[in-house]
Design a protein around this motif. Structure first.
Motif, PDB file in Angstrom:
ATOM      1  N   THR A  49       2.872   1.261 -18.221  1.00 19.58           N
ATOM      2  CA  THR A  49       1.786   1.537 -17.286  1.00 19.58           C
ATOM      3  C   THR A  49       0.678   2.314 -17.988  1.00 19.58           C
ATOM      4  OG1 THR A  49       2.764   3.611 -16.527  1.00 19.58           O
ATOM      5  CG2 THR A  49       3.329   1.597 -15.286  1.00 19.58           C
ATOM      6  N   VAL A  51      -3.141   4.577 -17.080  1.00 20.70           N
ATOM      7  CA  VAL A  51      -4.029   5.217 -16.105  1.00 20.70           C
ATOM      8  C   VAL A  51      -5.197   5.825 -16.869  1.00 20.70           C
ATOM      9  CG1 VAL A  51      -4.273   7.113 -14.446  1.00 20.70           C
ATOM     10  CG2 VAL A  51      -2.177   5.753 -14.473  1.00 20.70           C
ATOM     11  N   GLN A 110       2.734   6.783 -11.176  1.00 25.75           N
ATOM     12  CA  GLN A 110       1.490   6.647 -10.416  1.00 25.75           C
ATOM     13  C   GLN A 110       1.290   7.796  -9.435  1.00 25.75           C
ATOM     14  OE1 GLN A 110      -0.943   3.984 -10.890  1.00 25.75           O
ATOM     15  NE2 GLN A 110      -2.040   5.690  -9.970  1.00 25.75           N
ATOM     16  N   CYS A 127      -5.904   1.959 -13.080  1.00 24.91           N
ATOM     17  CA  CYS A 127      -4.482   1.873 -13.382  1.00 24.91           C
ATOM     18  C   CYS A 127      -4.083   0.412 -13.486  1.00 24.91           C
ATOM     19  CB  CYS A 127      -3.652   2.600 -12.328  1.00 24.91           C
ATOM     20  SG  CYS A 127      -3.825   1.933 -10.669  1.00 24.91           S
TER      21      CYS A 127
END
Length: 157
Positions: A49, A51, A110, A127
């Motif tokens: 992930t 961000v 998140q 994101c």
């Protein structure tokens, strides 16, 4: 946590979605765009992930460079304390008249990223998951008249 008061959240989301973004990795600036995948960045920085967050101009209200730099230093201190790695990033208006620095964070939860952004008065973050297009995550309640917009999520209550 700061309370964010935005006059027109839908317009703000449209501006953020149209902005240009970049991340600096090993001296190379890699462009990011909402709605587009990031294979070059993901090749440089493999993660599950991603961000992009900033501490500048909370609630989209212009602040002095000194105030923004102090907020950024506080964000960096929080990231360091949590052991979160970062890469320099920035967002800018498509015409280049506005630019604000930020950070790319990898493999951060998140919910933790949202809390961090809200603690610094931010209305949105970028994101995405590896292999997926970049998404704009608005941390505000969606306006009553907002229509569905590709690659824009409304996470506020």
């Amino acid at each position: 946590m700061r309370e964010i008061q935005i006059v027109d959240a839908a317009e703000l989301a449209a501006l953020y979605a149209a902005a240009a973004y970049a991340v600096v990795v090993d001296g190379d600036a890699i462009a990011l765009r909402v709605g587009e995948p990031t294979p070059d960045l993901e090749a440089y920085l493999p993660a599950d992930t991603y961000v992009v967050i900033s501490a500048w101009n909370p609630a989209s209200e212009p602040r002095s460079d000194a105030a923004n730099e102090a907020a950024d230093a506080a964000l960096v201190a929080r990231l360091n304390a949590a052991g979160i790695a970062r890469q320099p990033a920035w967002g800018s208006a498509p015409d280049g008249q506005w630019r604000e620095p930020g950070w790319l964070l990898t493999d951060i939860d998140q919910a933790a990223a949202d809390r961090l952004a809200l603690d610094f008065g931010q209305a949105a973050v970028l994101c995405w998951r590896r292999g997926q297009p970049v998404r704009l995550r608005m941390l505000l309640a969606p306006p009553a008249a907002v229509g569905a917009a590709a690659h824009v999520d409304w996470a506020g209550a």
